[in-house]
Design a protein around this motif. Sequence first.
Motif, PDB file in Angstrom:
ATOM      1  N   LEU A   1      -0.463  35.087  -4.245  1.00 27.93           N
ATOM      2  CA  LEU A   1       0.674  35.359  -3.378  1.00 27.93           C
ATOM      3  C   LEU A   1       0.436  34.965  -1.919  1.00 27.93           C
ATOM      4  CD1 LEU A   1       1.472  38.873  -4.857  1.00 27.93           C
ATOM      5  CD2 LEU A   1       2.843  36.821  -5.157  1.00 27.93           C
ATOM      6  N   TRP A   2      -0.736  34.408  -1.633  1.00 24.57           N
ATOM      7  CA  TRP A   2      -1.034  34.080  -0.242  1.00 24.57           C
ATOM      8  C   TRP A   2      -1.942  32.874  -0.163  1.00 24.57           C
ATOM      9  CZ3 TRP A   2       1.461  35.413   3.861  1.00 24.57           C
ATOM     10  CH2 TRP A   2       0.899  35.177   5.132  1.00 24.57           C
ATOM     11  N   ASP A   3      -1.639  31.986   0.773  1.00 25.36           N
ATOM     12  CA  ASP A   3      -2.441  30.778   1.003  1.00 25.36           C
ATOM     13  C   ASP A   3      -3.702  31.161   1.775  1.00 25.36           C
ATOM     14  OD1 ASP A   3      -3.568  28.377   1.789  1.00 25.36           O
ATOM     15  OD2 ASP A   3      -1.630  27.420   2.151  1.00 25.36           O
ATOM     16  N   GLU A   4      -4.858  30.792   1.239  1.00 26.37           N
ATOM     17  CA  GLU A   4      -6.103  31.203   1.876  1.00 26.37           C
ATOM     18  C   GLU A   4      -6.326  30.554   3.243  1.00 26.37           C
ATOM     19  OE1 GLU A   4      -9.348  30.180  -0.580  1.00 26.37           O
ATOM     20  OE2 GLU A   4      -8.995  28.014  -0.491  1.00 26.37           O
ATOM     21  N   LYS A   5      -5.544  29.513   3.571  1.00 27.98           N
ATOM     22  CA  LYS A   5      -5.703  28.857   4.869  1.00 27.98           C
ATOM     23  C   LYS A   5      -4.847  29.487   5.968  1.00 27.98           C
ATOM     24  CE  LYS A   5      -6.672  24.400   2.684  1.00 27.98           C
ATOM     25  NZ  LYS A   5      -6.233  22.981   2.535  1.00 27.98           N
ATOM     26  N   VAL A   6      -4.000  30.448   5.601  1.00 29.33           N
ATOM     27  CA  VAL A   6      -3.081  31.059   6.560  1.00 29.33           C
ATOM     28  C   VAL A   6      -3.578  32.445   6.954  1.00 29.33           C
ATOM     29  CG1 VAL A   6      -0.708  31.805   6.992  1.00 29.33           C
ATOM     30  CG2 VAL A   6      -1.162  29.798   5.546  1.00 29.33           C
ATOM     31  N   THR A   7      -3.553  32.707   8.262  1.00 27.04           N
ATOM     32  CA  THR A   7      -3.958  34.020   8.773  1.00 27.04           C
ATOM     33  C   THR A   7      -2.838  35.031   8.541  1.00 27.04           C
ATOM     34  OG1 THR A   7      -5.350  33.016  10.464  1.00 27.04           O
ATOM     35  CG2 THR A   7      -4.668  35.293  10.820  1.00 27.04           C
ATOM     36  N   LEU A   8      -3.216  36.224   8.143  1.00 29.09           N
ATOM     37  CA  LEU A   8      -2.227  37.273   7.856  1.00 29.09           C
ATOM     38  C   LEU A   8      -2.100  38.196   9.068  1.00 29.09           C
ATOM     39  CD1 LEU A   8      -0.485  38.359   5.447  1.00 29.09           C
ATOM     40  CD2 LEU A   8      -2.315  40.026   5.075  1.00 29.09           C
ATOM     41  N   ASN A   9      -0.850  38.545   9.424  1.00 28.71           N
ATOM     42  CA  ASN A   9      -0.629  39.442  10.559  1.00 28.71           C
ATOM     43  C   ASN A   9       0.641  40.262  10.338  1.00 28.71           C
ATOM     44  OD1 ASN A   9       1.618  37.778  11.312  1.00 28.71           O
ATOM     45  ND2 ASN A   9       0.154  36.356  12.230  1.00 28.71           N
TER      46      ASN A   9
ATOM     47  N   GLU B   1     -10.076  44.306   9.543  1.00 24.94           N
ATOM     48  CA  GLU B   1     -10.667  44.310   8.200  1.00 24.94           C
ATOM     49  C   GLU B   1      -9.599  44.560   7.137  1.00 24.94           C
ATOM     50  OE1 GLU B   1     -15.250  45.868   8.787  1.00 24.94           O
ATOM     51  OE2 GLU B   1     -13.625  47.344   8.950  1.00 24.94           O
ATOM     52  N   VAL B   2      -8.655  45.443   7.445  1.00 28.47           N
ATOM     53  CA  VAL B   2      -7.588  45.723   6.477  1.00 28.47           C
ATOM     54  C   VAL B   2      -6.693  44.497   6.291  1.00 28.47           C
ATOM     55  CG1 VAL B   2      -5.620  47.195   5.936  1.00 28.47           C
ATOM     56  CG2 VAL B   2      -7.635  48.185   7.032  1.00 28.47           C
ATOM     57  N   TYR B   3      -6.380  43.808   7.381  1.00 27.48           N
ATOM     58  CA  TYR B   3      -5.588  42.570   7.255  1.00 27.48           C
ATOM     59  C   TYR B   3      -6.330  41.556   6.388  1.00 27.48           C
ATOM     60  CZ  TYR B   3      -1.754  43.478  10.532  1.00 27.48           C
ATOM     61  OH  TYR B   3      -0.612  43.968  11.131  1.00 27.48           O
ATOM     62  N   SER B   4      -7.638  41.449   6.596  1.00 26.53           N
ATOM     63  CA  SER B   4      -8.413  40.480   5.821  1.00 26.53           C
ATOM     64  C   SER B   4      -8.461  40.868   4.341  1.00 26.53           C
ATOM     65  CB  SER B   4      -9.833  40.378   6.382  1.00 26.53           C
ATOM     66  OG  SER B   4      -9.825  39.773   7.663  1.00 26.53           O
ATOM     67  N   LEU B   5      -8.662  42.146   4.063  1.00 23.03           N
ATOM     68  CA  LEU B   5      -8.680  42.587   2.667  1.00 23.03           C
ATOM     69  C   LEU B   5      -7.316  42.376   2.004  1.00 23.03           C
ATOM     70  CD1 LEU B   5     -10.766  45.902   2.636  1.00 23.03           C
ATOM     71  CD2 LEU B   5     -11.180  43.846   1.275  1.00 23.03           C
TER      72      LEU B   5
ATOM     73  N   GLY C   1      -6.001  38.900   9.993  1.00 25.67           N
ATOM     74  CA  GLY C   1      -7.144  38.771   9.096  1.00 25.67           C
ATOM     75  C   GLY C   1      -6.986  37.545   8.219  1.00 25.67           C
ATOM     76  N   ASN C   2      -8.058  37.164   7.534  1.00 23.64           N
ATOM     77  CA  ASN C   2      -7.985  35.981   6.681  1.00 23.64           C
ATOM     78  C   ASN C   2      -8.709  36.213   5.365  1.00 23.64           C
ATOM     79  OD1 ASN C   2     -10.901  35.056   6.936  1.00 23.64           O
ATOM     80  ND2 ASN C   2     -10.281  35.068   9.101  1.00 23.64           N
ATOM     81  N   VAL C   3      -8.455  35.323   4.428  1.00 27.59           N
ATOM     82  CA  VAL C   3      -8.975  35.476   3.065  1.00 27.59           C
ATOM     83  C   VAL C   3     -10.496  35.424   3.029  1.00 27.59           C
ATOM     84  CG1 VAL C   3      -9.001  34.446   0.762  1.00 27.59           C
ATOM     85  CG2 VAL C   3      -6.860  34.529   2.075  1.00 27.59           C
ATOM     86  N   LEU C   4     -11.081  34.529   3.810  1.00 28.54           N
ATOM     87  CA  LEU C   4     -12.533  34.356   3.782  1.00 28.54           C
ATOM     88  C   LEU C   4     -13.249  35.663   4.173  1.00 28.54           C
ATOM     89  CD1 LEU C   4     -14.968  32.529   3.423  1.00 28.54           C
ATOM     90  CD2 LEU C   4     -14.749  31.843   5.828  1.00 28.54           C
TER      91      LEU C   4
END
Length: 212
Positions: free
Chosen positions: A177-185, A163-167, A76-79
């Motif tokens: 605590l997280w860079d908005e350009k990096v995808t979270l997994n 959706e949970v990863y994105s949230l 997921g991602n910040v956007l």
Amino acid sequence: MRENTIRYGIWSILAMLLLVAAVKRENHFDNTKKNAGDTLDWPKSFGFGRKASAIQIAAWDIDISPDGKGLPAGEGNVLQGREIYALKCAACHGATGTEGPNDRLVAAPDSTGKSTGAASDARRTDVRRIKAIGTYWPYATTVFDYIRRAMPFNQPGSLTDQEVYSLTAFLLNANGLWDEKVTLNAKNLPKVKMPARNNFVPDDRTDGPEIR
């Protein structure tokens, strides 16, 4: 003759009363034994419900360890997280995660709604007293775990893993605590070092109920 008849009648009545009392006493003890048995001998089944299947149990067995064990595939991602938050979370936690009325999620956002940085926030006494994700939660994986099983409040468990990863990405970003350009997994989420992690110690007590 008449006196004997009266005496005989009285003794007969007394004998009958004693017999009735004895019968009642016996019934009382029988009922007491039955009631005691009811509390000790539970039936094998009450005749309702059914045994849960392995698939149903697996659907509820979704806990995630602090080290990330149990995290599902996906990303997921910040956007996208920001859009989902505005739609499903802001009504309870506020537009920036600080307004409420329910639990505050972000400790100290700047004018753009983003945290000024959890590391610097953690040094501010006024911010440290606020229990938000960036100042209180010891593990980033707990954010994912809690959202997936308990949110949104009116439809818990309805969000997809993506959706949970994105949230989670959005909330970590809002707390600095997280860079908005990096995808979270599942690989990089456990690596997030939460500022409050060292403020908690493992509960290694063994003199009572133990939770591991």
